[in-house]
Design an enzyme around this catalytic site. Sequence first.
Site, short mmCIF file in Angstrom:
data_model
loop_
_atom_site.label_atom_id
_atom_site.label_comp_id
_atom_site.label_asym_id
_atom_site.label_seq_id
_atom_site.Cartn_x
_atom_site.Cartn_y
_atom_site.Cartn_z
N ARG A 1 0.86 -1.18 0.00
CA ARG A 1 0.00 0.00 0.00
C ARG A 1 0.90 1.23 0.00
NH1 ARG A 1 -2.04 -3.53 3.99
NH2 ARG A 1 -4.16 -4.30 3.56
N LYS B 1 -2.03 -2.16 7.63
CA LYS B 1 -3.43 -1.77 7.81
C LYS B 1 -4.16 -2.74 8.74
CE LYS B 1 -7.63 -0.81 5.16
NZ LYS B 1 -8.25 -0.81 3.81
N HIS C 1 -2.80 2.10 -5.83
CA HIS C 1 -3.34 0.80 -5.41
C HIS C 1 -3.42 -0.18 -6.57
CE1 HIS C 1 -4.64 -0.72 -1.57
NE2 HIS C 1 -5.63 -1.40 -2.13
N ARG D 1 -0.71 -2.76 -6.34
CA ARG D 1 -1.02 -3.85 -5.39
C ARG D 1 -1.96 -4.86 -6.04
NH1 ARG D 1 -1.22 -5.02 0.21
NH2 ARG D 1 -3.26 -5.61 1.00
N HIS E 1 -3.95 -9.78 4.08
CA HIS E 1 -5.41 -9.84 4.23
C HIS E 1 -5.77 -10.82 5.34
CE1 HIS E 1 -6.28 -8.52 -0.20
NE2 HIS E 1 -6.07 -7.50 0.60
N TYR F 1 -9.42 -11.29 -6.77
CA TYR F 1 -8.47 -11.42 -7.87
C TYR F 1 -8.79 -12.61 -8.77
CZ TYR F 1 -6.15 -7.94 -5.12
OH TYR F 1 -5.90 -6.79 -4.43
#
Length: 198
Positions: A51, A76, A142, A145, A168, A177
Amino acid sequence: MNWDDDDIPRMKRDRNLPTVLTKAEISAILDATPNLKHRAMIATMYSGGLRVSEVTHLHYDDISRTNKTIHIRDGKSRFDRYTLLADRTLEILTEYWFKCGRPTGILFPSSWSGDYLVKDSVIQFFRKSAKRAGIQKHVSTHCLRHSFASHLFEAGCDVKYIQALLGHRDPRSTEIYLHVSNKTLPGIRSPFDEMGGE
């Protein structure tokens, strides 16, 4: 009180598919980035799926030349992780480090304050590079990423590993994805084609 979905349904949020750049487009953006620090940051974001907030907070010690990894601290999701450091990225980072003052603290310090770079400035120079490269898509940092994850999936990497590299916690965040990868659809045959001439 517990929320009752029957009495008050939760608001449904739109989930748009992310923009994914091709490898050729990413190379074109790097070639269109004359500033060495900016080029090193773009390469680092794509190399490990970072990120923008993560790349701006990198320190010199977070880069492992030996293990070819990038240490992401307090991301994050509020936990540390390791991600990939490509050989090409390491070459760009080495050139940047020698030519730009050999920073030993913050890896990409602000030229004005010496502190962390502001995220908006990174987003701005990335969009300028994309425009110079002739990219017509609506892009943001982004996208790097998203492209990292999609390209890994297309190369045969297991979704669980991609989830770990991206940091994640919820696997549903990574499953998107499957929808944007070029690997998913070409191998699936429509049932209409199975009907033949019927």
